[in-house]
Design a protein around this motif. Structure first.
Motif, PDB file in Angstrom:
ATOM      1  N   LEU B  49      56.538  58.755  83.389  1.00  0.00           N
ATOM      2  CA  LEU B  49      57.372  57.618  82.997  1.00  0.00           C
ATOM      3  C   LEU B  49      58.432  57.328  84.049  1.00  0.00           C
ATOM      4  CD1 LEU B  49      57.849  58.333  79.211  1.00  0.00           C
ATOM      5  CD2 LEU B  49      56.784  56.332  80.205  1.00  0.00           C
ATOM      6  N   MET B  50      59.041  58.397  84.597  1.00  0.00           N
ATOM      7  CA  MET B  50      60.065  58.187  85.612  1.00  0.00           C
ATOM      8  C   MET B  50      59.447  57.537  86.836  1.00  0.00           C
ATOM      9  SD  MET B  50      62.846  60.827  87.149  1.00  0.00           S
ATOM     10  CE  MET B  50      61.876  61.834  88.205  1.00  0.00           C
ATOM     11  N   ASN B  51      58.262  58.024  87.203  1.00  0.00           N
ATOM     12  CA  ASN B  51      57.571  57.464  88.356  1.00  0.00           C
ATOM     13  C   ASN B  51      57.276  55.984  88.138  1.00  0.00           C
ATOM     14  OD1 ASN B  51      56.283  57.571  90.861  1.00  0.00           O
ATOM     15  ND2 ASN B  51      54.307  57.734  89.842  1.00  0.00           N
ATOM     16  N   THR B  52      56.803  55.648  86.918  1.00  0.00           N
ATOM     17  CA  THR B  52      56.493  54.249  86.621  1.00  0.00           C
ATOM     18  C   THR B  52      57.737  53.388  86.742  1.00  0.00           C
ATOM     19  OG1 THR B  52      55.032  55.197  84.958  1.00  0.00           O
ATOM     20  CG2 THR B  52      55.232  52.807  84.986  1.00  0.00           C
ATOM     21  N   VAL B  53      58.849  53.893  86.175  1.00  0.00           N
ATOM     22  CA  VAL B  53      60.091  53.110  86.205  1.00  0.00           C
ATOM     23  C   VAL B  53      60.547  52.904  87.643  1.00  0.00           C
ATOM     24  CG1 VAL B  53      62.526  53.138  85.578  1.00  0.00           C
ATOM     25  CG2 VAL B  53      60.831  53.811  83.915  1.00  0.00           C
ATOM     26  N   GLN B  58      60.941  48.166  86.840  1.00  0.00           N
ATOM     27  CA  GLN B  58      61.087  47.525  85.526  1.00  0.00           C
ATOM     28  C   GLN B  58      61.171  48.613  84.459  1.00  0.00           C
ATOM     29  OE1 GLN B  58      61.097  44.206  84.699  1.00  0.00           O
ATOM     30  NE2 GLN B  58      61.182  43.752  86.887  1.00  0.00           N
ATOM     31  N   PRO B  59      61.956  48.387  83.385  1.00  0.00           N
ATOM     32  CA  PRO B  59      61.937  49.368  82.306  1.00  0.00           C
ATOM     33  C   PRO B  59      60.586  49.385  81.589  1.00  0.00           C
ATOM     34  CG  PRO B  59      63.319  47.490  81.737  1.00  0.00           C
ATOM     35  CD  PRO B  59      62.948  47.335  83.166  1.00  0.00           C
ATOM     36  N   VAL B  60      60.191  50.576  81.150  1.00  0.00           N
ATOM     37  CA  VAL B  60      58.987  50.703  80.338  1.00  0.00           C
ATOM     38  C   VAL B  60      59.385  50.438  78.897  1.00  0.00           C
ATOM     39  CG1 VAL B  60      57.205  52.280  79.542  1.00  0.00           C
ATOM     40  CG2 VAL B  60      58.030  52.437  81.882  1.00  0.00           C
ATOM     41  N   TRP B  71      62.569  41.902  65.444  1.00  0.00           N
ATOM     42  CA  TRP B  71      62.125  42.363  64.130  1.00  0.00           C
ATOM     43  C   TRP B  71      61.694  43.817  64.144  1.00  0.00           C
ATOM     44  CZ3 TRP B  71      60.441  37.757  66.340  1.00  0.00           C
ATOM     45  CH2 TRP B  71      61.096  36.619  65.841  1.00  0.00           C
ATOM     46  N   GLY B  72      60.951  44.195  65.171  1.00  0.00           N
ATOM     47  CA  GLY B  72      60.404  45.549  65.189  1.00  0.00           C
ATOM     48  C   GLY B  72      61.330  46.525  65.882  1.00  0.00           C
ATOM     49  N   ILE B  73      60.931  47.785  65.849  1.00  0.00           N
ATOM     50  CA  ILE B  73      61.684  48.840  66.534  1.00  0.00           C
ATOM     51  C   ILE B  73      61.132  48.968  67.945  1.00  0.00           C
ATOM     52  CG2 ILE B  73      62.196  51.299  66.562  1.00  0.00           C
ATOM     53  CD1 ILE B  73      61.805  51.235  63.517  1.00  0.00           C
ATOM     54  N   ALA B  74      62.022  48.961  68.917  1.00  0.00           N
ATOM     55  CA  ALA B  74      61.563  49.033  70.303  1.00  0.00           C
ATOM     56  C   ALA B  74      62.023  50.318  70.961  1.00  0.00           C
ATOM     57  CB  ALA B  74      62.081  47.842  71.090  1.00  0.00           C
ATOM     58  N   VAL B  75      61.218  50.757  71.911  1.00  0.00           N
ATOM     59  CA  VAL B  75      61.573  51.902  72.735  1.00  0.00           C
ATOM     60  C   VAL B  75      61.666  51.383  74.149  1.00  0.00           C
ATOM     61  CG1 VAL B  75      60.543  53.938  73.785  1.00  0.00           C
ATOM     62  CG2 VAL B  75      60.604  53.735  71.321  1.00  0.00           C
ATOM     63  N   LYS B  76      62.732  51.762  74.866  1.00  0.00           N
ATOM     64  CA  LYS B  76      62.889  51.243  76.223  1.00  0.00           C
ATOM     65  C   LYS B  76      63.314  52.370  77.140  1.00  0.00           C
ATOM     66  CE  LYS B  76      65.798  47.906  78.601  1.00  0.00           C
ATOM     67  NZ  LYS B  76      66.823  46.925  78.327  1.00  0.00           N
ATOM     68  N   ILE B  77      62.596  52.523  78.226  1.00  0.00           N
ATOM     69  CA  ILE B  77      62.929  53.584  79.171  1.00  0.00           C
ATOM     70  C   ILE B  77      63.268  52.955  80.508  1.00  0.00           C
ATOM     71  CG2 ILE B  77      62.098  55.636  80.345  1.00  0.00           C
ATOM     72  CD1 ILE B  77      60.217  55.909  77.879  1.00  0.00           C
ATOM     73  N   ASP B  78      64.566  53.048  80.842  1.00  0.00           N
ATOM     74  CA  ASP B  78      65.052  52.515  82.112  1.00  0.00           C
ATOM     75  C   ASP B  78      65.415  53.702  82.997  1.00  0.00           C
ATOM     76  OD1 ASP B  78      65.742  50.651  83.903  1.00  0.00           O
ATOM     77  OD2 ASP B  78      66.981  49.475  82.547  1.00  0.00           O
TER      78      ASP B  78
END
Lengths: 124, 496
Positions: B49-53, B58-60, B71-78
């Motif tokens: 994930l860190m590599n992707t970010v 861009q945040p994952v 409306w929904g629950i989001a997960v964001k990895i910056d």
């Protein structure tokens, strides 16, 4: 005068703040462990009431939509759904805390911290 | 697979955690490999994930159940979140490695399975907190991590541990009550729970409801300060961290208090962006309070540590002092200050885990817990003593070690915000740290019978400690490696 009217017409918020305060005061000032746990529950009730009150509209109905009833106000269901989770969390915290209190009672035969300290200092 | 990775990392740990008691009943020896497998997946997933970010810039993001954010629950990895994920899983994995050798003997084989359950659930909850982009989701993970952390303290089952766990549980619940109240106010103001939408909406509506906005800010500060033991609210920490089993102390001191400080940083700088960073009187007051209390933490924590005779209590009070550094960085709010706070979250996690784990080895193998009995330990346990000393010197801030880098950048942050008085504070606190860590190191290397080791130290208790000490040296020599990521994270914090 206006402030008082605003506060009184939004009394659920006032009640929730009062409950929150009573809860915290109970946890911090009462030494009996059972009273502390009750205080935690009162405090959390205050928070829950705050959430529920923020979702309510005066004169609104439960958000079950029926056909052919236009112009009806519905309450916001999201805070209630959130608080359902909050209650579950609160129940599990209470259960865990009570479990620990039972264990302490088995060790010391009391749930008063003063007596526990006394037992410790005298070497049981 | 890659698309679902953020959730997979958490869910995998959760499933492995719940499988542990069953596996333990079937065959106790299979617990550690399974836990290692889950943690290994966590480490790999976080690195990917860190590599992707980093590569995409861009945040994952991941929308749970496919519902889009408002409306929904989001997960964001910056940047910041991926930094925390790698830190949590990496240090967590090393502590788990140590626990696999230690916990069976320290707690008895009966509870081993349950211990792994609490450990993996705690890790999963902290990862969830780090990546949650939804305020209520954050609260739920916070409560899960709170309960699991108390379970890790109570796992020892003796009188001190039970009392400490109850104290911790009660105070942690007060803290999360404050946080939940704050979340309620934000929801009332903005009608959103998603961090991005709350931030966007808050900037539009806050001037109509300034009181509620600032009360919410203060509630967040108070709630998270209780949970991460900022000085006057730290009373639960020394009991909980010193009476817990050693791997628990390491994970509590190294990771758990940090994740709350990180959550506070995220809330103040992402949700209240453009409010907390401006010079509104209340924002300035909150900052001032953070600065004063962190100064008190740095001085008070060290002074309390000076008079301790029990090594784990000493380390616990040192954690109180070190959390002061993190809050000092948050309070300063300059780019270098925030970067130093995040760097110190990493450095302190490694140093304090190393100290607690090697102290655990001293207690477990040589049976010495009091500082005065430490004389001569270096002869019987050369590797562990060396690791302990490196981490202790790093704590003081000797130049080529990790602690020095934190203090250097924190001083730079203080200069950047035009508060040179905190540079003096850094120097004073280094002296205080030296005052209680140097005699400890000296005593380990002095002559004495050193509580002759009763048995050989298993490899799984020696290697993790040495690895952590090596990390101290590497991070001290090359602080630019984590800082490259940290500065990008801080840019996002201070963007708006």
């Amino acid at each position: 005068m206006n402030l008082w009217r605003a506060v009184l017409s939004n009394y659920p918020y006032l009640v929730s703040l009062v409950l929150f305060g009573i809860g915290i005061a109970t946890v911090l000032t009462r030494s009996n462990l059972m009273k502390k746990i009750i205080g935690i529950n009162i405090m959390e009730s205050g928070v829950f009431l705050f959430f529920i009150a923020s979702g309510n509209i005066r004169g609104s109905r439960a958000p079950i939509i029926e056909l052919g009833t236009d112009g009806v106000l519905y309450a916001n269901p999201i805070p209630s759904a959130l608080i359902l989770t909050g209650i579950v969390v609160s129940v599990s915290v209470t259960a865990f805390a009570l479990g620990l209190v039972v264990k302490l009672y088995k060790f010391y035969g009391t749930i008063e911290p003063e007596e526990i300290i006394e037992i410790k200092s005298t070497g049981r | 697979m890659l698309k679902n990775l953020p959730v997979m990392v958490v869910v995998f740990l959760l499933i492995a955690g719940y499988m542990m008691p069953i596996v333990a009943r079937w065959d106790r020896k299979k617990c550690a490999p399974l836990a290692a497998l889950a943690m290994g997946f966590g480490v790999l997933g976080s690195l990917v994930l860190m590599n992707t970010v980093i590569t995409s810039g861009q945040p994952v993001t991941y929308n749970l159940g496919g519902w889009i954010p408002p409306w929904g629950i989001a997960v964001k990895i910056d940047y910041a979140e991926s930094f925390m994920l790698v830190l949590l899983t990496g240090v967590g994995a090393i502590i788990l490695w140590y626990a696999s050798g230690d916990i069976g003997q320290e707690l008895g084989h009966k509870v081993t399975g349950w211990y792994y359950t609490a450990f993996l659930l705690l890790l999963a909850a902290m990862l969830g907190m780090a990546m949650a982009n939804d305020l209520f989701n954050l609260y739920v993970f916070m409560e899960v991590s709170g309960i699991c952390a108390c379970a890790l303290v109570a796992a020892k089952g003796d009188r001190e541990a039970t009392e400490a766990a109850l104290k911790y549980l009660l105070l942690a619940t007060i803290g999360s009550g404050f946080v939940l109240f704050g979340i309620g106010m934000l929801y009332m103001l903005t009608g959103h729970l998603n961090v991005d939408f709350v931030a966007l909406q808050l900037r539009r509506v806050w001037m109509f409801y300034p009181t509620v906005t600032w009360v919410a800010t203060s509630f967040f500060v108070v709630g998270f300060a209780v949970k991460s033991a900022l000085f006057p609210l730290h009373i639960w920490l020394p009991d909980a961290h010193s009476s817990a089993p050693s791997p628990s102390s390491a994970v509590l001191s190294g990771l758990v208090v940090k994740i709350y400080a990180f959550a506070l940083m995220k809330l103040l700088y992402l949700v209240f962006s453009g409010l907390f960073t401006e010079s509104f009187p209340v924002a300035l007051a909150i900052r001032y309070i953070l600065l004063v209390f962190s100064t008190m933490a740095i001085l008070g924590g060290s002074l309390f540590a000076l008079v301790q005779v029990d090594v784990k209590r000493l380390l616990a009070y040192s954690t109180v002092a070190q959390m002061g550094y993190v809050f000092l960085g948050i309070g300063l709010g300059s780019p270098a200050g925030l970067a130093a706070a995040m760097l110190h979250i990493l450095n302190h996690a490694i140093m304090k885990s190393c100290l607690f784990l090697s102290a655990g080895t001293f207690i477990h193998v040589a049976g010495v817990r009091q500082v005065r009995d430490f004389a001569g330990l270096s002869k019987t346990m050369p590797w562990t003593s060396a690791a302990f000393s490196i981490a202790a010197l790093s704590m003081i801030g000797f130049p080529p070690l990790a602690g020095f880098a934190s203090k250097w950048y924190l001083s730079e942050g203080a200069m950047q915000s035009g508060e040179p008085v905190f540079v003096v504070l850094m120097v004073v606190s280094s002296f205080l740290n030296a005052w209680y860590y140097l005699p400890l190191v000296g005593r380990i290397y002095s002559a004495g019978e050193g509580g002759a080791a009763k048995e050989d130290i298993p490899l799984s208790m020696r290697l993790p400690v040495v690895l952590l000490a090596a990390c101290c040296v590497v991070l001290g020599l090359f602080p630019k490696i984590p800082l490259a990521l940290v500065y990008r994270a801080v840019d996002k914090f201070l963007l708006k």
